[in-house]
Design a protein around this motif. Structure first.
Motif, PDB file in Angstrom:
ATOM      1  N   SER A  64     -18.408  29.003 -14.723  1.00 29.89           N
ATOM      2  CA  SER A  64     -17.185  28.670 -14.451  1.00 29.89           C
ATOM      3  C   SER A  64     -17.044  27.140 -14.823  1.00 29.89           C
ATOM      4  O   SER A  64     -18.177  26.506 -14.669  1.00 29.89           O
ATOM      5  CB  SER A  64     -16.706  28.729 -13.079  1.00 29.89           C
ATOM      6  N   ARG A  65     -15.855  26.619 -15.121  1.00 31.42           N
ATOM      7  CA  ARG A  65     -15.828  25.262 -15.126  1.00 31.42           C
ATOM      8  C   ARG A  65     -14.382  24.585 -14.676  1.00 31.42           C
ATOM      9  O   ARG A  65     -13.507  25.347 -14.291  1.00 31.42           O
ATOM     10  CB  ARG A  65     -15.649  24.570 -16.590  1.00 31.42           C
ATOM     11  N   VAL A  66     -14.198  23.019 -14.602  1.00 30.18           N
ATOM     12  CA  VAL A  66     -13.134  22.472 -14.167  1.00 30.18           C
ATOM     13  C   VAL A  66     -12.652  21.559 -15.246  1.00 30.18           C
ATOM     14  O   VAL A  66     -13.415  20.948 -15.816  1.00 30.18           O
ATOM     15  CB  VAL A  66     -13.161  21.799 -12.902  1.00 30.18           C
ATOM     16  N   SER A  67     -11.318  21.642 -15.663  1.00 34.45           N
ATOM     17  CA  SER A  67     -10.692  20.653 -16.473  1.00 34.45           C
ATOM     18  C   SER A  67      -9.809  19.669 -15.761  1.00 34.45           C
ATOM     19  O   SER A  67      -9.179  20.000 -14.899  1.00 34.45           O
ATOM     20  CB  SER A  67      -9.761  21.504 -17.394  1.00 34.45           C
ATOM     21  N   PHE A  68     -10.288  18.330 -15.890  1.00 35.86           N
ATOM     22  CA  PHE A  68      -9.721  17.297 -15.300  1.00 35.86           C
ATOM     23  C   PHE A  68      -8.666  16.705 -16.178  1.00 35.86           C
ATOM     24  O   PHE A  68      -8.804  16.404 -17.172  1.00 35.86           O
ATOM     25  CB  PHE A  68     -10.547  16.394 -14.717  1.00 35.86           C
ATOM     26  N   VAL A  69      -7.473  16.509 -15.771  1.00 37.60           N
ATOM     27  CA  VAL A  69      -6.197  16.429 -16.642  1.00 37.60           C
ATOM     28  C   VAL A  69      -5.725  14.909 -16.046  1.00 37.60           C
ATOM     29  O   VAL A  69      -5.318  14.819 -14.902  1.00 37.60           O
ATOM     30  CB  VAL A  69      -5.077  17.198 -16.473  1.00 37.60           C
ATOM     31  N   ASP A  70      -5.395  14.101 -16.861  1.00 35.28           N
ATOM     32  CA  ASP A  70      -4.822  12.796 -16.813  1.00 35.28           C
ATOM     33  C   ASP A  70      -3.435  12.977 -17.334  1.00 35.28           C
ATOM     34  O   ASP A  70      -3.284  12.828 -18.515  1.00 35.28           O
ATOM     35  CB  ASP A  70      -5.571  11.719 -17.489  1.00 35.28           C
ATOM     36  N   ARG A 112      -0.834  11.103 -17.296  1.00 38.55           N
ATOM     37  CA  ARG A 112      -0.114   9.951 -17.788  1.00 38.55           C
ATOM     38  C   ARG A 112      -0.679   9.591 -19.195  1.00 38.55           C
ATOM     39  O   ARG A 112       0.043   9.359 -19.989  1.00 38.55           O
ATOM     40  CB  ARG A 112      -0.470   8.760 -16.971  1.00 38.55           C
ATOM     41  N   ARG A 113      -1.906   9.747 -19.556  1.00 39.11           N
ATOM     42  CA  ARG A 113      -2.381   9.679 -20.699  1.00 39.11           C
ATOM     43  C   ARG A 113      -2.383  10.936 -21.734  1.00 39.11           C
ATOM     44  O   ARG A 113      -2.696  10.966 -22.980  1.00 39.11           O
ATOM     45  CB  ARG A 113      -4.113   9.128 -20.668  1.00 39.11           C
ATOM     46  N   ARG A 114      -1.980  12.280 -20.980  1.00 40.84           N
ATOM     47  CA  ARG A 114      -1.963  13.410 -21.786  1.00 40.84           C
ATOM     48  C   ARG A 114      -3.415  13.683 -22.333  1.00 40.84           C
ATOM     49  O   ARG A 114      -3.470  14.172 -23.432  1.00 40.84           O
ATOM     50  CB  ARG A 114      -0.915  13.605 -22.758  1.00 40.84           C
ATOM     51  N   ARG A 115      -4.382  13.647 -21.331  1.00 41.51           N
ATOM     52  CA  ARG A 115      -5.861  13.940 -21.898  1.00 41.51           C
ATOM     53  C   ARG A 115      -6.560  14.656 -20.890  1.00 41.51           C
ATOM     54  O   ARG A 115      -6.139  14.578 -19.885  1.00 41.51           O
ATOM     55  CB  ARG A 115      -6.686  12.649 -22.221  1.00 41.51           C
ATOM     56  N   TYR A 116      -7.560  15.557 -21.424  1.00 39.82           N
ATOM     57  CA  TYR A 116      -8.232  16.070 -20.340  1.00 39.82           C
ATOM     58  C   TYR A 116      -9.705  16.492 -20.754  1.00 39.82           C
ATOM     59  O   TYR A 116      -9.919  16.403 -21.954  1.00 39.82           O
ATOM     60  CB  TYR A 116      -7.551  17.569 -20.147  1.00 39.82           C
ATOM     61  N   GLY A 117     -10.684  16.849 -19.963  1.00 40.29           N
ATOM     62  CA  GLY A 117     -11.992  17.204 -20.081  1.00 40.29           C
ATOM     63  C   GLY A 117     -12.625  18.265 -19.360  1.00 40.29           C
ATOM     64  O   GLY A 117     -12.115  18.243 -18.242  1.00 40.29           O
ATOM     65  N   HIS A 118     -13.439  18.772 -19.774  1.00 36.59           N
ATOM     66  CA  HIS A 118     -14.080  19.880 -19.105  1.00 36.59           C
ATOM     67  C   HIS A 118     -15.517  19.503 -18.420  1.00 36.59           C
ATOM     68  O   HIS A 118     -16.341  18.743 -18.910  1.00 36.59           O
ATOM     69  CB  HIS A 118     -14.766  21.125 -19.997  1.00 36.59           C
ATOM     70  N   VAL A 119     -15.547  20.011 -17.210  1.00 36.14           N
ATOM     71  CA  VAL A 119     -16.915  19.786 -16.468  1.00 36.14           C
ATOM     72  C   VAL A 119     -17.367  21.127 -15.711  1.00 36.14           C
ATOM     73  O   VAL A 119     -16.549  21.972 -15.128  1.00 36.14           O
ATOM     74  CB  VAL A 119     -16.530  18.954 -15.112  1.00 36.14           C
TER      75      VAL A 119
END
Length: 342
Positions: free
Chosen positions: A88-94, A96-103
């Motif tokens: 499993s993983r979590v995507s953190f989404v910004d 305001r900047r319309r960007r995200y990344g996986h952890v």
């Protein structure tokens, strides 16, 4: 029922951090988001706005979005995914900047770490902690300060588990009033459909019925409860709202494949996420119970047209043409109605 803290992995978390040069926490993750979110369109009468993942994550059949939660202030979202191969993983989404990344979510061990193999059907972000639904095993609890940077990317270790004293399916979870959590069960017509309210630190829990078949997520607001319910990979999802014990259903309110639900109190808005490849959206939804009466067939046509023109994938929604415009049939094919939970 009582919820208790088990499987304390504090020593293993410390060893994992030491092995990789210490913790980095969440701040570097939020400044190093390497993927772009884009504005999109999604079907559903309650949908206000929609965003789509990048093309790789839209098409990926190895990872499936499930849970969603909103950080205080409403700028950041967290979305959980489960892997068909395990993990499993979590995507953190910004937003305001319309960007995200996986952890990556991991279980720390004495020799390193391994994937956290849970369905992650629900997610609750409270202050510095994430609570990850693990179905029959309760909730895994992660502290966001424990994020570690490895050669393969960021990982977030689980610290401990909240386990129920009786059988309960932790299908989804959300923050509740004060420092409490609200969890619920997904189930078919012959299964149980229960709610569980309890302290984030564990202790006595309050058990009740929500009664919604195929429920996928729940939040509590000042007006009562809101639940999402799915109707298969091509059927538009429902949004149930109202006081506990007197919920009303809005059919065709949300996109197909609707999953967990989150509430942004700072902006008084609902958030949900959908799971199927090329029909994966982050969506804000209207809270109101009153939806306009429209032809369901026109909604289906718009899904197909928007899917082809905006997603740029010819024929991806063609299968919708073979589905009934309204699963209830008869006169309801021409309108959208509300039903009261019996």
């Amino acid at each position: 029922m009582v919820v208790t803290r088990t499987d304390d992995l504090g020593d293993e978390v410390e060893a994992l951090a030491a092995r990789h040069g210490g913790r980095v926490g969440l701040t570097p993750v939020l400044t190093d988001l390497d993927r772009r979110l884009r504005r999109s369109w999604a079907p559903g009468l309650a949908v206000r706005r929609a965003w789509a993942w990048d093309r790789h994550d839209q098409a990926d059949r190895g990872w499936w979005p499930q849970g969603i939660s909103v950080a205080t202030g409403g700028r950041y979202l967290a979305v959980s995914w489960y892997a068909t191969a395990g993990g499993s993983r979590v995507s953190f989404v910004d937003l305001r900047r319309r960007r995200y990344g996986h952890v990556l979510l991991v279980l720390p061990t004495s020799e390193g770490h391994e994937p956290l193999r849970v369905h992650a059907g629900g997610l609750a972000w409270t202050d510095r902690h994430l609570y990850v639904a693990a179905t029959g095993k309760g909730l895994w609890v992660c502290r966001l300060d424990d994020v570690v940077r490895t050669d393969g990317g960021y990982v977030l270790p689980a610290r401990h588990r909240l386990s129920p004293s009786e059988d309960f399916r932790f299908s989804f979870v959300s923050p509740d009033a004060g420092s409490r959590l609200l969890a619920g069960e997904y189930g078919g017509a012959r299964q149980t459909h229960r709610l569980l309210s309890f302290s984030a630190d564990g202790g006595p829990a309050e058990l009740a019925e929500h009664g919604v078949v195929r429920a996928q997520g729940i939040v509590r607001t000042g007006d009562g409860l809101h639940l999402t319910a799915s109707h298969g990979p091509w059927g538009l999802g429902s949004l149930w709202s109202g006081p506990a014990g007197s919920l009303r259903e809005r059919r065709f309110a949300l996109p197909m494949g609707v999953e967990d639900l989150a509430y942004d109190a700072s902006r008084d808005r609902l958030w949900t996420v959908t799971e199927h490849p090329w029909r994966r959206w982050l969506v804000t939804a209207r809270l109101s119970l009153h939806s306009p009466i429209v032809g369901v067939a026109s909604v289906t046509r718009r899904v197909r047209w928007q899917g082809v023109r905006r997603e740029g994938i010819p024929g991806v929604f063609r299968a919708a043409a073979t589905q009934p415009a309204c699963p209830d049939g008869g006169a309801q094919q021409a309108r959208i109605g509300e039903r009261r939970l019996s």
